[in-house]
Write a protein that holds these residues in place. Structure first.
Motif, PDB file in Angstrom:
ATOM      1  N   THR A   1       0.864  -1.179   0.000  1.00 33.95           N
ATOM      2  CA  THR A   1       0.000   0.000   0.000  1.00 33.95           C
ATOM      3  C   THR A   1       0.896   1.224   0.000  1.00 33.95           C
ATOM      4  O   THR A   1       1.858   1.295   0.770  1.00 33.95           O
ATOM      5  CB  THR A   1      -0.911   0.017   1.244  1.00 33.95           C
ATOM      6  N   ARG A   2       0.590   2.180  -0.892  1.00 33.86           N
ATOM      7  CA  ARG A   2       1.400   3.393  -0.973  1.00 33.86           C
ATOM      8  C   ARG A   2       0.519   4.586  -1.293  1.00 33.86           C
ATOM      9  O   ARG A   2      -0.613   4.438  -1.752  1.00 33.86           O
ATOM     10  CB  ARG A   2       2.492   3.237  -2.034  1.00 33.86           C
ATOM     11  N   ARG A   3       1.062   5.762  -1.049  1.00 32.93           N
ATOM     12  CA  ARG A   3       0.349   6.987  -1.398  1.00 32.93           C
ATOM     13  C   ARG A   3       0.171   7.038  -2.902  1.00 32.93           C
ATOM     14  O   ARG A   3       1.097   6.759  -3.659  1.00 32.93           O
ATOM     15  CB  ARG A   3       1.119   8.214  -0.913  1.00 32.93           C
ATOM     16  N   ALA A   4      -1.037   7.388  -3.336  1.00 32.32           N
ATOM     17  CA  ALA A   4      -1.326   7.479  -4.763  1.00 32.32           C
ATOM     18  C   ALA A   4      -1.359   8.932  -5.193  1.00 32.32           C
ATOM     19  O   ALA A   4      -1.545   9.835  -4.383  1.00 32.32           O
ATOM     20  CB  ALA A   4      -2.660   6.807  -5.078  1.00 32.32           C
ATOM     21  N   THR A   5      -1.176   9.148  -6.480  1.00 34.32           N
ATOM     22  CA  THR A   5      -1.298  10.475  -7.049  1.00 34.32           C
ATOM     23  C   THR A   5      -2.597  10.570  -7.811  1.00 34.32           C
ATOM     24  O   THR A   5      -3.089   9.588  -8.370  1.00 34.32           O
ATOM     25  CB  THR A   5      -0.131  10.791  -7.997  1.00 34.32           C
ATOM     26  N   ILE A   6      -3.173  11.760  -7.819  1.00 33.74           N
ATOM     27  CA  ILE A   6      -4.401  12.014  -8.550  1.00 33.74           C
ATOM     28  C   ILE A   6      -4.129  13.140  -9.527  1.00 33.74           C
ATOM     29  O   ILE A   6      -3.657  14.202  -9.139  1.00 33.74           O
ATOM     30  CB  ILE A   6      -5.554  12.434  -7.612  1.00 33.74           C
ATOM     31  N   GLY A   7      -4.402  12.894 -10.779  1.00 36.66           N
ATOM     32  CA  GLY A   7      -4.168  13.929 -11.772  1.00 36.66           C
ATOM     33  C   GLY A   7      -4.678  13.499 -13.116  1.00 36.66           C
ATOM     34  O   GLY A   7      -5.229  12.424 -13.278  1.00 36.66           O
ATOM     35  N   VAL A   8      -4.493  14.336 -14.089  1.00 41.13           N
ATOM     36  CA  VAL A   8      -4.913  14.029 -15.455  1.00 41.13           C
ATOM     37  C   VAL A   8      -3.683  13.651 -16.246  1.00 41.13           C
ATOM     38  O   VAL A   8      -2.778  14.472 -16.436  1.00 41.13           O
ATOM     39  CB  VAL A   8      -5.618  15.238 -16.104  1.00 41.13           C
TER      40      VAL A   8
ATOM     41  N   PRO B   1       1.335  11.949 -13.768  1.00 39.03           N
ATOM     42  CA  PRO B   1       0.483  13.067 -13.415  1.00 39.03           C
ATOM     43  C   PRO B   1       0.946  13.732 -12.129  1.00 39.03           C
ATOM     44  O   PRO B   1       1.514  13.073 -11.253  1.00 39.03           O
ATOM     45  CB  PRO B   1      -0.900  12.416 -13.228  1.00 39.03           C
ATOM     46  N   PRO B   2       0.726  15.035 -12.000  1.00 41.84           N
ATOM     47  CA  PRO B   2       1.212  15.740 -10.821  1.00 41.84           C
ATOM     48  C   PRO B   2       0.417  15.371  -9.587  1.00 41.84           C
ATOM     49  O   PRO B   2      -0.721  14.931  -9.656  1.00 41.84           O
ATOM     50  CB  PRO B   2       0.984  17.220 -11.198  1.00 41.84           C
ATOM     51  N   GLU B   3       1.047  15.599  -8.413  1.00 43.74           N
ATOM     52  CA  GLU B   3       0.351  15.401  -7.151  1.00 43.74           C
ATOM     53  C   GLU B   3      -0.798  16.394  -7.054  1.00 43.74           C
ATOM     54  O   GLU B   3      -0.709  17.529  -7.501  1.00 43.74           O
ATOM     55  CB  GLU B   3       1.319  15.646  -5.975  1.00 43.74           C
ATOM     56  N   THR B   4      -1.895  15.942  -6.453  1.00 43.72           N
ATOM     57  CA  THR B   4      -2.988  16.872  -6.229  1.00 43.72           C
ATOM     58  C   THR B   4      -2.567  17.899  -5.183  1.00 43.72           C
ATOM     59  O   THR B   4      -1.917  17.543  -4.194  1.00 43.72           O
ATOM     60  CB  THR B   4      -4.250  16.130  -5.754  1.00 43.72           C
ATOM     61  N   PRO B   5      -2.862  19.210  -5.365  1.00 45.62           N
ATOM     62  CA  PRO B   5      -2.366  20.229  -4.446  1.00 45.62           C
ATOM     63  C   PRO B   5      -3.048  20.206  -3.095  1.00 45.62           C
ATOM     64  O   PRO B   5      -2.577  20.821  -2.160  1.00 45.62           O
ATOM     65  CB  PRO B   5      -2.663  21.541  -5.194  1.00 45.62           C
ATOM     66  N   PHE B   6      -4.170  19.513  -2.962  1.00 46.57           N
ATOM     67  CA  PHE B   6      -4.853  19.437  -1.675  1.00 46.57           C
ATOM     68  C   PHE B   6      -5.596  18.121  -1.606  1.00 46.57           C
ATOM     69  O   PHE B   6      -5.849  17.465  -2.605  1.00 46.57           O
ATOM     70  CB  PHE B   6      -5.822  20.606  -1.498  1.00 46.57           C
ATOM     71  N   SER B   7      -5.924  17.687  -0.390  1.00 49.03           N
ATOM     72  CA  SER B   7      -6.627  16.432  -0.184  1.00 49.03           C
ATOM     73  C   SER B   7      -8.101  16.706   0.030  1.00 49.03           C
ATOM     74  O   SER B   7      -8.474  17.535   0.864  1.00 49.03           O
ATOM     75  CB  SER B   7      -6.059  15.693   1.032  1.00 49.03           C
TER      76      SER B   7
ATOM     77  N   GLY C   1      -8.173  13.634   3.586  1.00 48.28           N
ATOM     78  CA  GLY C   1      -7.260  12.504   3.539  1.00 48.28           C
ATOM     79  C   GLY C   1      -6.682  12.277   2.170  1.00 48.28           C
ATOM     80  O   GLY C   1      -7.326  12.550   1.153  1.00 48.28           O
ATOM     81  N   PRO C   2      -5.457  11.758   2.109  1.00 47.16           N
ATOM     82  CA  PRO C   2      -4.830  11.452   0.824  1.00 47.16           C
ATOM     83  C   PRO C   2      -5.394  10.178   0.225  1.00 47.16           C
ATOM     84  O   PRO C   2      -6.106   9.423   0.883  1.00 47.16           O
ATOM     85  CB  PRO C   2      -3.356  11.275   1.198  1.00 47.16           C
ATOM     86  N   ALA C   3      -5.061   9.928  -1.021  1.00 42.32           N
ATOM     87  CA  ALA C   3      -5.474   8.690  -1.691  1.00 42.32           C
ATOM     88  C   ALA C   3      -4.360   7.658  -1.568  1.00 42.32           C
ATOM     89  O   ALA C   3      -3.186   7.992  -1.495  1.00 42.32           O
ATOM     90  CB  ALA C   3      -5.769   8.976  -3.160  1.00 42.32           C
ATOM     91  N   TYR C   4      -4.774   6.394  -1.543  1.00 44.81           N
ATOM     92  CA  TYR C   4      -3.823   5.292  -1.426  1.00 44.81           C
ATOM     93  C   TYR C   4      -4.076   4.273  -2.531  1.00 44.81           C
ATOM     94  O   TYR C   4      -5.217   4.046  -2.934  1.00 44.81           O
ATOM     95  CB  TYR C   4      -3.935   4.602  -0.068  1.00 44.81           C
ATOM     96  N   GLN C   5      -2.990   3.661  -2.993  1.00 47.22           N
ATOM     97  CA  GLN C   5      -3.077   2.593  -3.979  1.00 47.22           C
ATOM     98  C   GLN C   5      -2.658   1.285  -3.319  1.00 47.22           C
ATOM     99  O   GLN C   5      -1.603   1.195  -2.703  1.00 47.22           O
ATOM    100  CB  GLN C   5      -2.175   2.869  -5.177  1.00 47.22           C
TER     101      GLN C   5
ATOM    102  N   ASN D   1      -7.813   1.695  -5.569  1.00 52.45           N
ATOM    103  CA  ASN D   1      -7.519   2.979  -4.938  1.00 52.45           C
ATOM    104  C   ASN D   1      -8.637   3.363  -3.992  1.00 52.45           C
ATOM    105  O   ASN D   1      -9.822   3.142  -4.284  1.00 52.45           O
ATOM    106  CB  ASN D   1      -7.355   4.077  -6.002  1.00 52.45           C
ATOM    107  N   ASP D   2      -8.262   3.941  -2.849  1.00 52.50           N
ATOM    108  CA  ASP D   2      -9.256   4.464  -1.915  1.00 52.50           C
ATOM    109  C   ASP D   2      -8.568   5.467  -0.994  1.00 52.50           C
ATOM    110  O   ASP D   2      -7.430   5.858  -1.242  1.00 52.50           O
ATOM    111  CB  ASP D   2      -9.933   3.333  -1.117  1.00 52.50           C
ATOM    112  N   ARG D   3      -9.245   5.866   0.076  1.00 51.03           N
ATOM    113  CA  ARG D   3      -8.668   6.818   1.023  1.00 51.03           C
ATOM    114  C   ARG D   3      -8.392   6.162   2.372  1.00 51.03           C
ATOM    115  O   ARG D   3      -8.347   6.830   3.393  1.00 51.03           O
ATOM    116  CB  ARG D   3      -9.592   8.031   1.176  1.00 51.03           C
ATOM    117  N   ASP D   4      -8.219   4.871   2.371  1.00 50.34           N
ATOM    118  CA  ASP D   4      -7.957   4.115   3.595  1.00 50.34           C
ATOM    119  C   ASP D   4      -6.532   3.561   3.525  1.00 50.34           C
ATOM    120  O   ASP D   4      -6.205   2.780   2.633  1.00 50.34           O
ATOM    121  CB  ASP D   4      -8.966   2.970   3.722  1.00 50.34           C
ATOM    122  N   ALA D   5      -5.685   3.942   4.486  1.00 52.84           N
ATOM    123  CA  ALA D   5      -4.287   3.522   4.462  1.00 52.84           C
ATOM    124  C   ALA D   5      -4.088   2.091   4.936  1.00 52.84           C
ATOM    125  O   ALA D   5      -2.996   1.539   4.779  1.00 52.84           O
ATOM    126  CB  ALA D   5      -3.445   4.459   5.341  1.00 52.84           C
ATOM    127  N   ASP D   6      -5.113   1.457   5.507  1.00 48.44           N
ATOM    128  CA  ASP D   6      -4.968   0.115   6.058  1.00 48.44           C
ATOM    129  C   ASP D   6      -5.073  -0.929   4.950  1.00 48.44           C
ATOM    130  O   ASP D   6      -6.139  -1.092   4.356  1.00 48.44           O
ATOM    131  CB  ASP D   6      -6.059  -0.135   7.113  1.00 48.44           C
TER     132      ASP D   6
END
Length: 214
Positions: A104-111, A124-130, A134-138, A162-167
């Motif tokens: 499980t790792r931090r995901a990026t959201i972008g176009v 794709p670039p990191e989203t500037p805000f969550s 919460g951040p997104a996880y892959q 992908n979701d917003r749960d780090a577990d």
């Protein structure tokens, strides 16, 4: 001609932004259902390779042997494989060695850029805000079947969600169900599995399995 008071226009704009944000967040939180992307390697030959006796032994890495969470991962996997007609064995008796990897790792959201080749795609670039705090996880799961007698890898399948749960434990039921929605997946190599959580048990159920369009 009618005029809108500036604060009123600003309020409508804020509402529109919040609605768009909510829709974007829903696709990651499961409000619109669960989904995972599945990829297989050498799928064309896997059907023949997995015919016959379906017995296997888990091949564990030292880190998995020491992990407090790994038995829960294995329990989910063994239950699902049993439904597919596979039987777990111990020692040297299984026809296959089954290797399991997940992370499980931090995901990026972008176009991203469409139509690019593998060598010139731009991340794709990191989203500037969550959104919604919460951040997104892959989450990723990879299963590899090796024939014990020859040591040859006969089937490999990976599932990513992908979701917003780090577990990672919370993502594992979706990943296991998706990776084993078909055993084996045939060609093409890339598929989208859609699921929905059962209202009573909360266990995800596969609703559709469709190839991804190139």
């Amino acid at each position: 001609m009618t005029y809108e008071y500036a604060p009123y226009r600003s309020e409508k704009m804020v509402k529109a932004i919040l609605i768009c944000a909510a829709l974007a967040a829903a696709s990651l939180t499961g409000c619109a259902g669960l989904s995972a992307d599945v990829h297989t390697a050498d799928a064309a030959n896997a059907t023949a390779a997995l015919q016959g006796e379906r017995t296997y032994t888990m091949a564990r890495m030292p880190s998995q042997e020491a992990s407090a969470d790994h038995p829960q991962f294995e329990s989910l996997l063994v239950d699902e494989l049993t439904k597919q007609g596979f039987v777990e064995t111990t020692g040297q008796s299984g026809r296959y060695l089954l290797s399991v990897a997940y992370d499980t790792r931090r995901a990026t959201i972008g176009v991203g850029e469409k139509g690019c080749t593998s060598g010139d795609c731009v991340r794709p670039p990191e989203t500037p805000f969550s959104l919604f705090g919460g951040p997104a996880y892959q989450h990723a799961l990879t299963l590899r079947f090796f024939e014990r007698a020859s040591g040859q890898e006969v089937y490999k399948v990976s599932a990513v969600s992908n979701d917003r749960d780090a577990d990672p434990l919370h993502a594992m039921p979706t990943l296991v169900k998706s990776a084993l929605a078909r055993l084996p997946f045939d060609a093409p190599p890339d598929w989208r599995v859609k699921l929905r959580a059962d209202e009573a048990s909360g266990v995800p159920k596969v609703m559709s399995v469709k190839p991804l369009q190139p």
